[in-house]
Enzyme design. Structure first.
Site, mmCIF file in Angstrom:
data_model
loop_
_atom_site.group_PDB
_atom_site.id
_atom_site.type_symbol
_atom_site.label_atom_id
_atom_site.label_comp_id
_atom_site.label_asym_id
_atom_site.label_seq_id
_atom_site.Cartn_x
_atom_site.Cartn_y
_atom_site.Cartn_z
ATOM 1 N N GLY A 132 1.166 -1.267 -0.152
ATOM 2 C CA GLY A 132 0.064 -0.268 -0.066
ATOM 3 C C GLY A 132 0.973 1.363 0.098
ATOM 4 O O GLY A 132 2.038 1.383 0.198
ATOM 5 N N HIS A 133 0.069 2.265 0.042
ATOM 6 C CA HIS A 133 1.132 3.563 -0.124
ATOM 7 C C HIS A 133 1.612 3.871 1.150
ATOM 8 O O HIS A 133 0.777 3.635 2.284
ATOM 9 C CB HIS A 133 0.045 4.691 -0.516
ATOM 10 C CG HIS A 133 0.801 5.885 -0.888
ATOM 11 N ND1 HIS A 133 1.002 6.965 0.084
ATOM 12 C CD2 HIS A 133 1.316 6.314 -1.983
ATOM 13 C CE1 HIS A 133 1.680 7.922 -0.484
ATOM 14 N NE2 HIS A 133 1.960 7.740 -1.529
#
Length: 228
Positions: A227-228
């Protein structure tokens, strides 16, 4: 069938050959299961017990194990046997592909490609892939079967994405309010650099605002979520 002379192998990859350059290698195998005609390697001391008994025609070794390897038979001396083995597998695969030339289109007929996606003419898109609007696929990149590249995501040059990879699904973002969850729209994308390899069924989510970035040369195993 692929075969390679030891002399030719050393000419291409370096190292010092102890033994006849005319020995023909017809397979690559671990020490324990190698047969006559096979090339093997020793990169960890825990496998020393397998060296003397191995039937391999040649073994790749470091200076630490040179004496034992010479007592057994032909060997290739190199500072890093594991890296030498890796380059050998690349050379072997290249010969396999050359002996079995692929035919047909680089984009499989079952792939779904948006008209506004940009795919380099040398990229390969496998069966049942989905390439969405404004996605970019770079030169020499290979997408195996069922890879999804979501809208606006970019993949660099000479990458390999294995089956089931999903690039650019929404990241997990929700804001609580009054015992409810309000979805945060994921407005970023995913940018993948050059020479990246991503294992099967790995997911790389787009960022909420900024892009999720995978830098050049990153190697990812199967079943990873980023994920970011």
């Amino acid at each position: 069938m692929v075969s390679l002379r030891l002399g030719s192998l050393v000419e291409k990859l370096g190292g010092k050959l102890h033994g006849s350059p005319d020995i023909e290698i017809t397979g690559l195998s671990p020490l324990a299961s190698a047969a006559q005609g096979d090339l093997s390697f020793l990169s960890h001391p825990q496998y020393m017990s397998q060296l003397a008994a191995s039937a391999a025609s040649c073994v790749i070794v470091s200076p630490t194990h040179l004496q034992e390897a010479q007592q057994r038979g032909a060997c290739i001396l190199t500072a890093n046997p594991y890296a030498y083995w890796a380059r050998t597998t690349q050379l072997w695969k290249a010969q396999l592909l050359a002996s079995q030339p692929q035919s047909g289109p680089l984009i499989h007929p079952s792939a779904v490609v948006h008209l506004e996606a940009q795919i380099h003419p040398t990229a390969q898109i496998g069966p049942l892939c989905v390439i969405e609007q404004n996605a970019v696929i770079g030169a020499g990149t290979i997408l195996k079967s069922r890879v999804t590249v979501s809208a606006g995501c970019r993949i660099g040059q000479h990458c390999i994405l294995h089956s089931g990879v999903v690039i650019g699904a929404d990241g997990f973002g929700f804001a609580p309010e009054n015992q409810e969850w309000i979805k945060i729209e994921q407005l970023g994308a995913v940018r993948i650099g050059h020479h990246v390899e991503i294992g099967a069924n790995t997911c790389i989510d787009r960022g909420a605002i900024e892009d999720t970035v995978i830098e050049d040369g990153v190697k990812l195993d199967n079943l990873i979520q980023i994920g970011h």
